[in-house]
Design an enzyme around this catalytic site. Structure first.
Site, PDB file in Angstrom:
ATOM      1  N   HIS A 195       0.558  -1.425   0.077  1.00  0.00           N
ATOM      2  CA  HIS A 195       0.028  -0.021   0.168  1.00  0.00           C
ATOM      3  C   HIS A 195       0.585   1.184   0.208  1.00  0.00           C
ATOM      4  O   HIS A 195       0.370   1.905  -0.674  1.00  0.00           O
ATOM      5  CB  HIS A 195      -1.137  -0.243   1.371  1.00  0.00           C
ATOM      6  CG  HIS A 195      -2.149   1.603   1.328  1.00  0.00           C
ATOM      7  ND1 HIS A 195      -1.297   2.310   2.065  1.00  0.00           N
ATOM      8  CD2 HIS A 195      -2.967   1.383   1.043  1.00  0.00           C
ATOM      9  CE1 HIS A 195      -2.079   3.029   1.713  1.00  0.00           C
ATOM     10  NE2 HIS A 195      -3.665   2.313   0.801  1.00  0.00           N
TER      11      HIS A 195
ATOM     12  N   ARG B 259       8.074  12.315 -26.546  1.00  0.00           N
ATOM     13  CA  ARG B 259       8.931  12.263 -27.351  1.00  0.00           C
ATOM     14  C   ARG B 259       9.069  10.565 -28.158  1.00  0.00           C
ATOM     15  O   ARG B 259       8.385   9.649 -27.180  1.00  0.00           O
ATOM     16  CB  ARG B 259      10.101  11.519 -25.911  1.00  0.00           C
ATOM     17  CG  ARG B 259      10.227  12.691 -25.123  1.00  0.00           C
ATOM     18  CD  ARG B 259      11.719  12.218 -24.278  1.00  0.00           C
ATOM     19  NE  ARG B 259      12.780  12.609 -23.895  1.00  0.00           N
ATOM     20  CZ  ARG B 259      12.742  13.430 -22.607  1.00  0.00           C
ATOM     21  NH1 ARG B 259      11.316  13.763 -22.433  1.00  0.00           N
ATOM     22  NH2 ARG B 259      13.104  14.267 -22.353  1.00  0.00           N
TER      23      ARG B 259
ATOM     24  N   ARG C  93       7.935  15.472 -30.567  1.00  0.00           N
ATOM     25  CA  ARG C  93       9.582  15.428 -31.689  1.00  0.00           C
ATOM     26  C   ARG C  93       9.479  14.214 -32.388  1.00  0.00           C
ATOM     27  O   ARG C  93       9.850  12.741 -32.500  1.00  0.00           O
ATOM     28  CB  ARG C  93      10.279  15.376 -30.278  1.00  0.00           C
ATOM     29  CG  ARG C  93      11.571  15.945 -30.643  1.00  0.00           C
ATOM     30  CD  ARG C  93      12.479  15.277 -29.533  1.00  0.00           C
ATOM     31  NE  ARG C  93      12.699  14.382 -28.972  1.00  0.00           N
ATOM     32  CZ  ARG C  93      13.946  15.072 -27.724  1.00  0.00           C
ATOM     33  NH1 ARG C  93      14.477  15.775 -27.020  1.00  0.00           N
ATOM     34  NH2 ARG C  93      13.771  13.312 -27.120  1.00  0.00           N
TER      35      ARG C  93
ATOM     36  N   GLU D 261      19.046  22.901 -28.634  1.00  0.00           N
ATOM     37  CA  GLU D 261      19.908  21.903 -27.830  1.00  0.00           C
ATOM     38  C   GLU D 261      21.325  21.958 -27.495  1.00  0.00           C
ATOM     39  O   GLU D 261      22.159  21.470 -27.590  1.00  0.00           O
ATOM     40  CB  GLU D 261      19.519  20.551 -27.747  1.00  0.00           C
ATOM     41  CG  GLU D 261      17.509  20.548 -27.815  1.00  0.00           C
ATOM     42  CD  GLU D 261      17.501  18.976 -28.346  1.00  0.00           C
ATOM     43  OE1 GLU D 261      17.638  18.393 -27.844  1.00  0.00           O
ATOM     44  OE2 GLU D 261      17.597  18.658 -29.421  1.00  0.00           O
TER      45      GLU D 261
ATOM     46  N   GLY E 287      15.718  22.082 -25.490  1.00  0.00           N
ATOM     47  CA  GLY E 287      15.777  21.396 -24.447  1.00  0.00           C
ATOM     48  C   GLY E 287      17.870  21.477 -23.731  1.00  0.00           C
ATOM     49  O   GLY E 287      18.641  21.310 -23.874  1.00  0.00           O
ATOM     50  N   THR E 288      16.507  21.756 -22.358  1.00  0.00           N
ATOM     51  CA  THR E 288      18.311  22.429 -21.597  1.00  0.00           C
ATOM     52  C   THR E 288      18.800  20.922 -21.279  1.00  0.00           C
ATOM     53  O   THR E 288      20.062  21.395 -20.933  1.00  0.00           O
ATOM     54  CB  THR E 288      17.736  22.735 -20.341  1.00  0.00           C
ATOM     55  OG1 THR E 288      16.690  22.451 -20.028  1.00  0.00           O
ATOM     56  CG2 THR E 288      17.284  24.331 -20.977  1.00  0.00           C
ATOM     57  N   ASN E 289      18.649  19.703 -20.959  1.00  0.00           N
ATOM     58  CA  ASN E 289      19.453  18.470 -21.148  1.00  0.00           C
ATOM     59  C   ASN E 289      20.430  18.713 -21.578  1.00  0.00           C
ATOM     60  O   ASN E 289      21.829  18.444 -21.147  1.00  0.00           O
ATOM     61  CB  ASN E 289      18.597  17.126 -21.095  1.00  0.00           C
ATOM     62  CG  ASN E 289      17.042  17.166 -19.928  1.00  0.00           C
ATOM     63  OD1 ASN E 289      17.560  18.039 -20.094  1.00  0.00           O
ATOM     64  ND2 ASN E 289      16.035  15.699 -20.344  1.00  0.00           N
ATOM     65  N   ASP E 290      20.215  18.478 -23.481  1.00  0.00           N
ATOM     66  CA  ASP E 290      21.357  19.002 -23.819  1.00  0.00           C
ATOM     67  C   ASP E 290      22.045  20.152 -23.931  1.00  0.00           C
ATOM     68  O   ASP E 290      23.401  20.113 -24.173  1.00  0.00           O
ATOM     69  CB  ASP E 290      20.604  18.100 -25.483  1.00  0.00           C
ATOM     70  CG  ASP E 290      21.117  16.765 -26.021  1.00  0.00           C
ATOM     71  OD1 ASP E 290      21.174  16.212 -25.157  1.00  0.00           O
ATOM     72  OD2 ASP E 290      19.833  17.053 -25.589  1.00  0.00           O
TER      73      ASP E 290
ATOM     74  N   CYS F 160      11.176  22.327 -22.898  1.00  0.00           N
ATOM     75  CA  CYS F 160      11.375  21.601 -22.685  1.00  0.00           C
ATOM     76  C   CYS F 160      12.379  20.469 -21.631  1.00  0.00           C
ATOM     77  O   CYS F 160      11.917  19.152 -21.509  1.00  0.00           O
ATOM     78  CB  CYS F 160      10.391  20.531 -23.491  1.00  0.00           C
ATOM     79  SG  CYS F 160      11.138  20.646 -25.072  1.00  0.00           S
TER      80      CYS F 160
HETATM   81  C1  PEP Z   1      16.868  18.272 -23.679  1.00  0.00           C
HETATM   82  O1  PEP Z   1      17.764  17.670 -24.580  1.00  0.00           O
HETATM   83  O2  PEP Z   1      16.565  19.058 -22.928  1.00  0.00           O
HETATM   84  C2  PEP Z   1      15.440  17.398 -24.586  1.00  0.00           C
HETATM   85  C3  PEP Z   1      13.949  17.957 -24.018  1.00  0.00           C
HETATM   86  O3  PEP Z   1      15.613  16.360 -24.956  1.00  0.00           O
HETATM   87  P1  PEP Z   1      15.725  15.065 -23.803  1.00  0.00           P
HETATM   88  O4  PEP Z   1      16.782  14.656 -23.045  1.00  0.00           O
HETATM   89  O5  PEP Z   1      14.897  13.699 -25.270  1.00  0.00           O
HETATM   90  O6  PEP Z   1      17.321  14.671 -25.038  1.00  0.00           O
HETATM   91 MG    MG Z   2      17.589  16.411 -26.652  1.00  0.00          MG
END
Ligand code: PEP
Ligand code: MG
Length: 778
Positions: free
Chosen positions: A420, A515, A562, A658, A680-683, A730
């Site tokens: 639970h 994605r 995307r 990115e 795409g801030t991750n990249d 994103c």
């Molecule tokens: C990013 O790069 O911020 C992104 C949203 O794309 P992914 O994480 O799929 O590379």
């Molecule tokens: Mg990316």
């Protein structure tokens, strides 16, 4: 007909037999080994209350303020009394007892389970909410059925429905009456990973009846099995007790497990094989991951229940493709951490405490929180749990839900991934650790601790990183659950179509990132291989169906889809992956629009999927190109769109920002015709700072708020505003309050956040917007 037999029922009978009944009927129909039984239908319950004319009084009684504890208690008492004190009409009594006579030899022990018609629906796991009675015989059957009906009105059920926005009078309840299996061993099975959706089965197993596992009374063995090669990770737990039938009374009793069996592995390799085969059949049957209850007796496997997994988490599913936030570990159900060991919690624990791991267990709901521990040994103790406290208890019970919601975290001594505590905390979004064995004795009341729900560890002291504190948002959060109206749109990220419903329920203004690679990765074959084996049409259909599910759910709100972006090392793991190029650094390699423009033949099929969606009327679908560097990429992608019959003037499309190159060439991209640019801030962070987002050794340098990253973002927003191009974010950073503040101040058009962050982001946006307005008139 007051009852329907399981073999007469299919999924379409949900309204009549509830989620549990429909599921058992489906499984029976599919030839799976389900014990025989019947369902007292929801219509029967409804006629019971209507014919006795207690319906109106019932719904009036429960129309109360659920945050007022005594009003809630009174409402529950009154409603249950109404049902329990109303006698059965004779005809109904006879029909139920006659049906019982046909189960087993007429003296069967049966399980009597509630099956609410809103229970087990994909967007709401009402875990453990309504009653279940085991080992029931003819004598008690009718009372038990009525008690199931009454359990629709327990405090927790009333509370839950109100919180989830279900209308009390619209929820009905059916009751499943099914022959008991005297399980020697039993448990649950997730046919795919419950957090990430990966093709990993997780089986939990304990001695005796399954109720012990589901209720959390025992910490089960945990088997994590890779479905591709069936390699396995086994954690054998100490199983002190089991639930079984007392032969004399027929009652379910808790007994001690003999010493020699306590640390013995419960299921053999052969049994695991049988369970996995069944799990795969069930998942295939429903076409989505399932959470299955099973039992084994005399070597035979039975399926007791199956329902869709409702807790697959967006963040963690990113991990499956390597795009996980590198500061986070992964919960795999075994209590160990799959990745990012180097960034152990101790490494971040530097504020106000030794940061030592004092207790550990299974990380069952992700997130890190700090707060005072509140030891709860009895229900009365719940009153001392305030906002931000961490509940520490042997195991949670459904009555604890209101307190669990107030709490910032939950730690239990017992229970596994399906207990639970685990299910409810995931649904509530409250970080949790279960199965620690000793938290209630090691931790002291009031002691400040940090709970890391990803890694499954409890640290001494307060160690929450600033970005994970929700305070700035909490400050402005209104008490009513009204969606704040903001000029800046707040959207949501979706990675797996199954999450669409949950995502849409956030009230987000649309999807800022869908994605598509997750749809492809779930096929377990590279696009080229899939096309070679199944043909182009099937490939296009997979994409159309996946995208359509989300587009439908949000219609007419926009869904930004995307095109494919997965690095070759991720495709390498799929069938056909051997044909992927060998790359020293896949992050800098053959991915995103580069791959698409190199394999325009495959890209054309993807674009054909968009074309078909437009033809079908999904004008809310937008196209977004990943990892572009410059206007040249845009012109080439645009001409592919045209070749696929998509009119770029008519449809909304854009590019992700990115790479620094794309940020610096956004003006030319605007001239090339993009409607939007999405960060795409991750990249963007990894390429600006030269910090591999998946490398834990440099995780402390991965900083989306670095001035260089912010400068690029700020400049792009300014340029886009001049050219009438929308801007959005994103990447993961869009869920962080500091980033939200920066972006709104810069004038971004929309922000796309994780499902669980949407509401906080809405409030943060509202706050910044109001401040901007105030500043302008002061
Ligand atoms: C990013 O790069 O911020 C992104 C949203 O794309 P992914 O994480 O799929 O590379
Ligand atoms: Mg990316």
């Amino acid at each position: 007909m007051a009852v329907l037999w399981l073999d007469e029922i299919s999924a379409g009978d949900l309204e009549q037999v509830g989620g549990k009944g429909a599921s058992l009927g489906e499984l029976t129909g599919a030839g799976l080994p389900v014990p025989p039984g019947f369902v007292v239908t929801a219509g029967t319950y409804r006629s019971f209350i209507e014919e006795a004319e207690i319906d109106e009084e019932l719904f009036e009684a429960v129309d109360v303020d659920v945050d007022d504890s005594s009003a809630l208690a009174e409402a529950a008492d009154r409603a249950q009394e109404l049902i329990l004190e109303t006698p059965f009409p004779d005809e109904l009594r006879d029909e139920i007892l006659e049906s019982y006579g046909e189960v087993g030899d007429g003296e069967a022990f049966v399980a009597v389970r509630s099956s609410a018609t809103a229970e087990d629906l994909p967007d709401a796991s009402f875990a453990g909410q309504q009653e279940t009675f085991l080992n029931v015989t003819e004598e008690d059957l009718l009372d038990r059925v009525r008690e199931c009906w009454a359990s629709l009105f327990t405090q927790r059920a009333i509370y839950y429905r109100q919180e989830q926005g279900f209308d009390h009078s619209a929820v009905n309840i059916a009751v499943v009456v099914q022959q008991m299996v005297d399980a020697e061993k039993s448990g649950v099975m997730f046919t795919s990973h419950p957090s990430t959706g990966d093709p990993t089965m997780i089986i939990e197993a304990a001695w005796g009846l399954g109720e012990a596992v589901v209720s959390g009374a025992v910490s089960p063995d945990n088997y994590v099995i890779d479905r591709k090669d069936r390699s396995m990770d086994v954690t054998v737990a100490e199983k002190k007790v089991k639930h079984e039938k007392n032969e004399a009374t027929g009652q379910t009793v808790e007994r001690e497990v003999p010493e020699d069996k306590r640390t013995q592995r419960v299921i053999s390799d052969d049994e695991i094989d049988s369970l996995m085969d069944l799990g795969e059949r069930v998942e295939d049957h429903y076409d989505e991951p399932q959470d299955v209850e099973w039992a084994i007796v005399g070597g035979d496997v039975y399926m007791l229940q199956s329902r869709p997994i409702t807790t697959i988490d967006e963040d963690d599913s990113d991990a499956a493709t390597g795009s996980v936030d590198p500061t986070k570990g992964l919960t795999d159900g075994s209590g160990s951490v799959q990745t990012a060991e180097g960034t152990s919690s101790a490494g971040t624990a530097d504020a106000g405490g030794s940061g030592e791991v004092i207790v550990d267990g299974l990380g069952s709901s992700p997130g890190t929180v700090s707060g005072p521990a509140k030891i709860v040994t009895k229900l009365d103790d719940l009153a001392k749990v305030g906002e931000g406290d961490i509940i520490v208890t042997e195991m949670t019970m459904p009555d604890m839900v209101p307190a669990m919601k107030r709490a910032s975290g939950i730690i239990t001594d017992e229970g596994g991934m399906t207990s639970h505590a685990a299910i409810v905390s995931r649904e509530l979004g409250v970080p949790a650790i279960v199965g620690t064995t000793n938290a209630t004795t090691v931790l002291e009341d009031g002691q400040v601790v940090t709970l890391d729900g990803d890694k499954g560890s409890v640290l001494e002291g307060s160690a929450v990183e600033p970005e994970e504190e929700t305070e700035p948002v909490e400050e402005v959060r209104p008490q009513s659950p009204v969606k704040p109206m903001t000029a800046t749109e707040v959207k949501v990220n979706v990675s797996i179509p199954e999450a669409a419903e949950r995502a849409a329920a956030t009230g987000a203004d649309g999807v800022g990132l869908l994605r598509t690679e997750h749809m492809i990765l779930s096929l377990n074959q590279t696009p080229e291989k899939f096309i070679a084996e199944n043909g182009v049409d099937d490939y296009i259909s997979e994409l159309v169906d996946g995208i359509r599910g989300v587009a439908d759910e949000f219609y007419p709100r926009p869904v930004r889809v995307r095109t494919l972006d997965a690095p070759s090392d991720e495709f390498r793991q799929l069938e056909g992956g051997e044909d992927e190029p060998e790359e020293h650094n896949p992050m800098l390699g053959y991915r995103g629009i580069r791959r698409s423009l190199d394999r325009t033949d495959v890209f054309a099929h993807e674009l054909e999927a968009f074309h078909r969606l437009y033809e079908m009327g999904y004008d809310n679908v937008e196209i977004m190109f990943p990892l572009v560097n410059d206007a040249e990429d845009i012109y080439r992608a645009k001409s592919c769109m045209k070749e696929a019959g998509i009119d770029p003037e008519k449809r909304k499309w854009g590019a992700m920002i990115e790479t620094p190159a794309s940020a610096l060439s956004v003006e030319e991209m605007a001239e090339a015709g993009i409607d939007f640019a999405s960060f795409g801030t991750n990249d963007l962070t990894q390429y600006t700072l030269a910090v591999d987002r998946n490398n834990e050794h440099v995780a402390d340098r991965f900083d989306e708020l670095h001035p260089a990253v912010l400068r690029l973002i700020g400049d792009v927003i300014e340029t886009c505003r001049e050219h009438d191009v929308e801007t959005s974010i994103c990447g993961q950073a869009g869920s962080k309050p500091e980033m939200v503040r920066f972006l709104v101040n810069e004038g971004i058009s929309s922000i796309s956040a994780n499902i669980d962050a949407v509401r906080d982001v809405q409030h943060e946006v509202k706050r910044v917007e109001q401040k901007l307005l105030l500043d302008s008139v002061r």
